[in-house]
Motif scaffolding. Structure first.
Motif, PDB file in Angstrom:
ATOM      1  N   ARG A  31       0.832  -1.210   0.000  1.00  0.00           N
ATOM      2  CA  ARG A  31       0.000   0.000   0.000  1.00  0.00           C
ATOM      3  C   ARG A  31       0.862   1.254   0.000  1.00  0.00           C
ATOM      4  O   ARG A  31       0.546   2.238  -0.667  1.00  0.00           O
ATOM      5  N   VAL A  32       1.966   1.213   0.750  1.00  0.00           N
ATOM      6  CA  VAL A  32       2.882   2.362   0.772  1.00  0.00           C
ATOM      7  C   VAL A  32       3.423   2.627  -0.624  1.00  0.00           C
ATOM      8  O   VAL A  32       3.437   3.766  -1.105  1.00  0.00           O
ATOM      9  N   ARG A  33       3.859   1.566  -1.271  1.00  0.00           N
ATOM     10  CA  ARG A  33       4.438   1.696  -2.613  1.00  0.00           C
ATOM     11  C   ARG A  33       3.462   2.369  -3.564  1.00  0.00           C
ATOM     12  O   ARG A  33       3.844   3.199  -4.398  1.00  0.00           O
ATOM     13  N   ASP A  34       2.180   2.055  -3.430  1.00  0.00           N
ATOM     14  CA  ASP A  34       1.174   2.641  -4.323  1.00  0.00           C
ATOM     15  C   ASP A  34       0.923   4.109  -4.017  1.00  0.00           C
ATOM     16  O   ASP A  34       0.422   4.846  -4.881  1.00  0.00           O
ATOM     17  N   LEU A  35       1.252   4.542  -2.793  1.00  0.00           N
ATOM     18  CA  LEU A  35       1.020   5.938  -2.414  1.00  0.00           C
ATOM     19  C   LEU A  35       2.178   6.862  -2.777  1.00  0.00           C
ATOM     20  O   LEU A  35       1.998   8.065  -2.914  1.00  0.00           O
ATOM     21  N   ILE A  36       3.380   6.299  -2.901  1.00  0.00           N
ATOM     22  CA  ILE A  36       4.568   7.126  -3.121  1.00  0.00           C
ATOM     23  C   ILE A  36       4.554   7.743  -4.514  1.00  0.00           C
ATOM     24  O   ILE A  36       4.196   7.093  -5.495  1.00  0.00           O
ATOM     25  N   ASP A  37       4.956   8.988  -4.582  1.00  0.00           N
ATOM     26  CA  ASP A  37       5.114   9.673  -5.867  1.00  0.00           C
ATOM     27  C   ASP A  37       6.088   8.863  -6.723  1.00  0.00           C
ATOM     28  O   ASP A  37       7.204   8.562  -6.286  1.00  0.00           O
ATOM     29  N   PRO A  38       5.704   8.483  -7.958  1.00  0.00           N
ATOM     30  CA  PRO A  38       6.595   7.690  -8.822  1.00  0.00           C
ATOM     31  C   PRO A  38       7.961   8.339  -9.050  1.00  0.00           C
ATOM     32  O   PRO A  38       8.928   7.643  -9.391  1.00  0.00           O
ATOM     33  N   ALA A  39       8.033   9.658  -8.852  1.00  0.00           N
ATOM     34  CA  ALA A  39       9.314  10.338  -9.031  1.00  0.00           C
ATOM     35  C   ALA A  39      10.313   9.950  -7.951  1.00  0.00           C
ATOM     36  O   ALA A  39      11.524  10.079  -8.132  1.00  0.00           O
ATOM     37  N   HIS A  40       9.830   9.448  -6.809  1.00  0.00           N
ATOM     38  CA  HIS A  40      10.707   9.044  -5.712  1.00  0.00           C
ATOM     39  C   HIS A  40      11.118   7.578  -5.908  1.00  0.00           C
ATOM     40  O   HIS A  40      10.649   6.680  -5.205  1.00  0.00           O
ATOM     41  N   VAL A  41      11.985   7.356  -6.881  1.00  0.00           N
ATOM     42  CA  VAL A  41      12.346   5.998  -7.283  1.00  0.00           C
ATOM     43  C   VAL A  41      13.074   5.263  -6.165  1.00  0.00           C
ATOM     44  O   VAL A  41      12.810   4.085  -5.894  1.00  0.00           O
ATOM     45  N   ARG A  42      14.008   5.938  -5.496  1.00  0.00           N
ATOM     46  CA  ARG A  42      14.759   5.283  -4.427  1.00  0.00           C
ATOM     47  C   ARG A  42      13.834   4.810  -3.309  1.00  0.00           C
ATOM     48  O   ARG A  42      13.983   3.700  -2.797  1.00  0.00           O
ATOM     49  N   THR A  43      12.903   5.678  -2.926  1.00  0.00           N
ATOM     50  CA  THR A  43      11.989   5.326  -1.844  1.00  0.00           C
ATOM     51  C   THR A  43      11.098   4.157  -2.247  1.00  0.00           C
ATOM     52  O   THR A  43      10.845   3.241  -1.458  1.00  0.00           O
ATOM     53  N   THR A  44      10.620   4.188  -3.496  1.00  0.00           N
ATOM     54  CA  THR A  44       9.784   3.093  -3.988  1.00  0.00           C
ATOM     55  C   THR A  44      10.561   1.777  -3.988  1.00  0.00           C
ATOM     56  O   THR A  44      10.049   0.728  -3.575  1.00  0.00           O
ATOM     57  N   ALA A  45      11.820   1.834  -4.445  1.00  0.00           N
ATOM     58  CA  ALA A  45      12.660   0.627  -4.462  1.00  0.00           C
ATOM     59  C   ALA A  45      12.882   0.100  -3.047  1.00  0.00           C
ATOM     60  O   ALA A  45      12.831  -1.115  -2.803  1.00  0.00           O
ATOM     61  N   LEU A  46      13.101   1.007  -2.098  1.00  0.00           N
ATOM     62  CA  LEU A  46      13.354   0.593  -0.725  1.00  0.00           C
ATOM     63  C   LEU A  46      12.135  -0.110  -0.120  1.00  0.00           C
ATOM     64  O   LEU A  46      12.263  -1.189   0.473  1.00  0.00           O
ATOM     65  N   TYR A  47      10.962   0.474  -0.291  1.00  0.00           N
ATOM     66  CA  TYR A  47       9.761  -0.140   0.285  1.00  0.00           C
ATOM     67  C   TYR A  47       9.401  -1.442  -0.436  1.00  0.00           C
ATOM     68  O   TYR A  47       8.868  -2.369   0.178  1.00  0.00           O
TER      69      TYR A  47
END
Length: 227
Positions: A142-158
């Motif tokens: 669910r977190v991954r779906d909420l993150i701005d796609p521009a935040h690639v590092r954060t998306t990869a981490l979660y």
């Protein structure tokens, strides 16, 4: 009338900061509890982090914006989770409720990053810390779906954390699928925060190396993360 200002860190902002509480007469007392809460948490002093966050909350409550109070409440929740304190869930519920009231308030410039994804990420990590892999995996997704796609590092981490939680559930295929998604993102960036968890995951998967999906993932991870 007293005012409070706190500075802190999150996605795209400095790590740390402080809170300032001032009077109408212009006298300001700087309370660096936000910074020290982060420092205590990052060095494993979770009881100190909880105490500092609680003190910070007492300093800013009613004197700052709901978003600032939510940020400190969220940090206390993470500290409590590491201590095995079930009151962490009350903190995350409270942080979400405060964020629901945040619209229309004049937040400090440094607080723009703190949003629902931050609270949900804290909740997901806390599920994992407290030995609850199933809700952890679901919440990381669910977190991954909420993150701005521009935040690639954060998306990869979660996404890597989701894979780790799935492996905790013995969902090997699911863990490999999530890890491949994280590797897709990692190929576009170079960031230790995202590659570190993936390297750890591939080591944990080694005991399943007789499974084709695991062998494929481990071979791909070595190629991508060593590049």
């Amino acid at each position: 009338m007293a005012v409070a200002r706190c500075a802190g860190g999150g996605q795209g902002s400095p790590v740390g900061g402080g809170c300032e509480v001032g009077s109408a007469a212009g006298r300001e007392h700087r309370v660096d509890l936000n910074f020290w809460t982060v420092a205590a948490y990052n060095t494993g002093r979770y009881a100190d982090a909880e105490d500092m966050a609680s003190t910070g909350l007492a300093a800013v409550r009613g004197r700052s914006t709901p978003r600032v109070e939510a940020m400190l409440t969220n940090r206390r929740g993470r500290a409590r989770a590491h201590l095995g304190d079930a009151r962490c869930w009350e903190d995350f519920d409270r942080a979400e409720a405060l964020l629901a009231e945040a619209s229309g308030h004049h937040d400090p410039d440094w607080a723009y990053w703190f949003d629902e994804a931050e609270v949900l990420g804290a909740r997901a990590s806390s599920h994992r810390d407290m030995g609850q892999p199933s809700p952890a995996a679901e919440t990381f997704a669910r977190v991954r779906d909420l993150i701005d796609p521009a935040h690639v590092r954060t998306t990869a981490l979660y996404t890597a954390r989701q894979a780790d939680a799935l492996l905790d559930e013995a969902e090997v295929d699911g863990a490999c699928s999530a890890a491949h998604h994280a590797l897709d993102l990692a190929e576009a960036i170079s960031s230790h925060p995202s590659t570190g968890p993936l390297l750890d995951l591939t080591e944990r998967l080694a005991r399943f190396d007789n499974t084709p999906a695991v062998r494929d993932l481990r071979e791909r991870a070595q190629a991508v993360l060593a590049a």
